[in-house]
Design an enzyme around this catalytic site. Structure first.
Site, PDB file in Angstrom:
ATOM      1  N   HIS A 138       0.872  -1.180   0.000  1.00 18.44           N
ATOM      2  CA  HIS A 138       0.000   0.000   0.000  1.00 18.44           C
ATOM      3  C   HIS A 138       0.908   1.229   0.000  1.00 18.44           C
ATOM      4  O   HIS A 138       0.932   2.006   0.954  1.00 18.44           O
ATOM      5  CB  HIS A 138      -0.949  -0.029   1.198  1.00 18.44           C
ATOM      6  N   ASN A 140     -11.609  -0.444  -5.283  1.00 22.22           N
ATOM      7  CA  ASN A 140     -11.684   0.727  -4.409  1.00 22.22           C
ATOM      8  C   ASN A 140     -12.508   1.780  -5.126  1.00 22.22           C
ATOM      9  O   ASN A 140     -12.257   2.079  -6.304  1.00 22.22           O
ATOM     10  CB  ASN A 140     -10.294   1.307  -4.133  1.00 22.22           C
TER      11      ASN A 140
HETATM   12  C1  GBH Z   1      -7.556   5.605  -1.295  1.00 20.00           C
HETATM   13  O1  GBH Z   1      -7.293   6.176  -2.541  1.00 20.00           O
HETATM   14  C2  GBH Z   1      -6.321   5.047  -0.659  1.00 20.00           C
HETATM   15  O2  GBH Z   1      -6.151   3.682  -0.992  1.00 20.00           O
HETATM   16  C3  GBH Z   1      -6.281   5.261   0.838  1.00 20.00           C
HETATM   17  O3  GBH Z   1      -5.007   4.964   1.310  1.00 20.00           O
HETATM   18  C4  GBH Z   1      -6.725   6.669   1.155  1.00 20.00           C
HETATM   19  O4  GBH Z   1      -6.572   7.009   2.489  1.00 20.00           O
HETATM   20  C5  GBH Z   1      -8.160   6.813   0.752  1.00 20.00           C
HETATM   21  O5  GBH Z   1      -8.306   6.514  -0.593  1.00 20.00           O
HETATM   22  C6  GBH Z   1      -8.736   8.210   0.968  1.00 20.00           C
HETATM   23  O6  GBH Z   1      -8.071   9.141   0.184  1.00 20.00           O
HETATM   24  O7  GBH Z   1      -4.821  13.818  -8.097  1.00 20.00           O
HETATM   25  O8  GBH Z   1      -6.808  14.521  -9.252  1.00 20.00           O
HETATM   26  O9  GBH Z   1      -5.670  12.525  -9.970  1.00 20.00           O
HETATM   27  C7  GBH Z   1      -8.395   6.944  -3.010  1.00 20.00           C
HETATM   28  C8  GBH Z   1      -8.505   7.060  -4.467  1.00 20.00           C
HETATM   29  C9  GBH Z   1      -7.572   7.925  -6.404  1.00 20.00           C
HETATM   30  C10 GBH Z   1      -8.191   9.431  -4.683  1.00 20.00           C
HETATM   31  C11 GBH Z   1      -6.744   8.997  -7.026  1.00 20.00           C
HETATM   32  C12 GBH Z   1      -7.373  10.526  -5.292  1.00 20.00           C
HETATM   33  C13 GBH Z   1      -6.342  11.268  -7.300  1.00 20.00           C
HETATM   34  C14 GBH Z   1      -7.057  12.476  -7.767  1.00 20.00           C
HETATM   35  N1  GBH Z   1      -7.661   8.127  -4.973  1.00 20.00           N
HETATM   36  N2  GBH Z   1      -7.262  10.318  -6.724  1.00 20.00           N
HETATM   37  S1  GBH Z   1      -6.026  13.406  -8.856  1.00 20.00           S
END
Ligand code: GBH
Length: 476
Positions: free
Chosen positions: A120, A306
């Site tokens: 992770h 997820n």
């Molecule tokens: C999860 O990712 C993680 O697995 C976890 O560790 C984390 O704490 C949780 O979510 C809450 O954030 O920069 O505009 O491209 C969440 C999914 C996918 C969210 C990528 C942010 C990037 C947005 N993530 N996304 S951008």
């Protein structure tokens, strides 16, 4: 509306976000320890050095899970506790192994099924220093396989394995935007190293091959006696065309899913990258050697999903920039007709939209031939939650409503649409270290008082989960 009788549910966490004890019992530094030490990278200047102190509070966390009625718990293993420098010729740290062996035994004794993530995001920093970590096509997959073998051998009682959590984030946020460790980007105001146009695609490729190697090792040398299942966990947001009348927006919405999800899932299920990515990225996207393809294709026993949010997608008419990673399009919160995708949260990227969950479950199920799906994360932050007094934080109706809507949308996908979803892990058991946002953003169903000995206080959402699932899971 219902869920299958043997449906399992619980909560999820990740090692660096909760464990703390960063220098104890022989743990080596990960790229996140190093990233957090760089000024300006984490919103509140914090790190995971202490976090929820879960390394010392396994009994308390298990008692909490049990009191909430959870039947499963997803956590990740800190690679640098197992092999402090990380590589296949580096020493193994028995104290690190012992910690997780005890933890798994204690979970099982409490009747809780462990879902274990191997990676992770917290790569041993030693491997980044030694050969560029995820960017090394020869070394990284071999070292990951070795680490996975050490863990498989130590934890025969674990029956649900996840190789990588959201490789998209390690690749894009780690090597394109530079928001996450190791912080590479082409933007020289943010990092002295990085090539946003190439490195993310290399890192992604190498994680796929590493995943394939670990799965092959598990199937050949552990599964016959241990009998578990193994898969990769992918993130993905739901999509709706900004203008549903415009074929180019409809196409762009599909392309967005391919860039986020099919980047990894197509190689795993079909042995190749999606055509839309090949077309846009050209030779910046690595090609699979025959040996690599054979390792990756067919490597999922289940699909780890997820999911958090949704976007309206609007196509662009201009050519794609070299550092584009979404598929040359805009991700918006408002549609052409002026509809809003969902209410604001504390996370700039997250707007609740439960229907999107049902739709995306269907899209994944259809494209990949009805795989068994475990929802390995789903949850929300709440706007300004951190600024409220404790009594109000504990009345987290916004989160209760989020889980209620999303879990019911999942049950509809299961019952009405025939999606094979068998488990659900809410994010997260605890408020924890929210990566670049530090401790300001809270995702927990349990409040953690960082100022007062990491004391835990279950919020309303923590207690709402058991009755919700009990009302949905078939009795006979
Ligand atoms: C999860 O990712 C993680 O697995 C976890 O560790 C984390 O704490 C949780 O979510 C809450 O954030 O920069 O505009 O491209 C969440 C999914 C996918 C969210 C990528 C942010 C990037 C947005 N993530 N996304 S951008």
């Amino acid at each position: 509306m219902s869920l299958p009788q043997d449906f399992i549910w619980g909560f999820a966490t990740a090692a660096y976000q909760i464990e703390g004890a960063a220098t104890e019992d022989g743990r080596g530094p990960s790229i996140w320890d190093v990233h957090c030490a760089k000024p300006g990278k984490i919103a509140d200047g914090s790190s995971g050095a202490v976090a929820c102190d879960s390394y010392h509070r396994t009994a308390e966390d298990i008692a909490l899970l049990k009191s909430l009625g959870a039947t499963a718990y997803r956590f990740s293993i800190s690679w640098s506790r197992i092999i402090p420098v990380g590589g296949r010729n580096d020493p193994v740290n028995q104290a690190g192994i012992d910690h997780y062996v005890r933890f798994v035994d204690d979970l099982l004794a409490a009747g809780i099924t462990p879902f274990v993530t191997l990676f992770h995001w917290d790569l041993p920093n030693g491997l980044d220093e030694r050969y560029g970590g995820l960017l090394n096509r020869e070394e990284f997959p071999l070292d990951f396989e070795n680490y996975a073998r050490v863990v498989f051998a130590a934890l025969p009682k674990v029956k649900h394995w996840i190789t990588f959590n959201e490789p998209f984030c390690s690749a894009i946020l780690g090597y394109n935007t530079g928001l996450f460790a190791p912080g590479h980007t082409s933007d020289r105001t943010k990092s002295p190293v990085g090539d946003s146009s190439r490195e993310p695609w290399i890192a992604g490729h190498n994680m796929l091959v590493a995943h394939g190697r670990a799965v092959k090792a598990y199937r050949e040398d552990f599964k016959p006696t241990h009998g578990g299942v193994i898969g990769i966990t992918l993130n993905g947001d739901a999509v709706y065309p900004w203008d549903p009348q415009d074929p180019k927006d409809i196409e762009a919405a599909e392309r967005k899913l391919e860039f986020a999800i099919s980047w990894f899932a197509d190689p795993v299920y079909f042995g190749k990258y999606p055509a839309s990515m090949v077309a846009q990225l050209g030779d910046r996207l690595p090609t699979f050697t025959e040996e690599e393809r054979a390792l990756v294709q067919g490597s999922n026993d289940f699909y780890g999903m997820n999911h958090y949010t949704a976007n309206y997608i609007r196509h662009k008419d201009t050519p794609a920039e070299d550092d584009d990673f979404v598929g040359n399009l805009e991700c918006l919160f408002d549609s052409k007709a002026g509809e809003c995708i969902g209410p604001e949260t504390q996370s700039f990227w997250l707007r609740p939209n439960p229907q999107g969950f049902r739709d995306l479950l269907n899209w994944i199920s259809k494209r990949y031939g009805k795989p068994t799906i475990y929802v390995t994360e789903n949850g929300t932050s709440i706007k300004s939650e951190n600024d409220l007094p404790l009594e109000q934080i504990l009345e987290d109706d916004f989160r209760v409503k989020y889980f209620d809507g999303y879990v019911r949308a999942m049950a509809e996908a299961s019952e009405k649409d025939g999606v094979d979803v068998r488990g659900y892990l809410g994010w997260s058991l605890l408020d924890n270290f929210e990566w670049a946002e530090g401790y300001e953003t809270r995702f927990g169903v349990t409040y953690v008082d960082y100022e007062n000995d990491q004391k835990r206080y279950p919020k309303k959402s923590a207690r709402a989960m058991q009755p919700l699932f009990e009302s949905l899971i078939k009795k006979t």
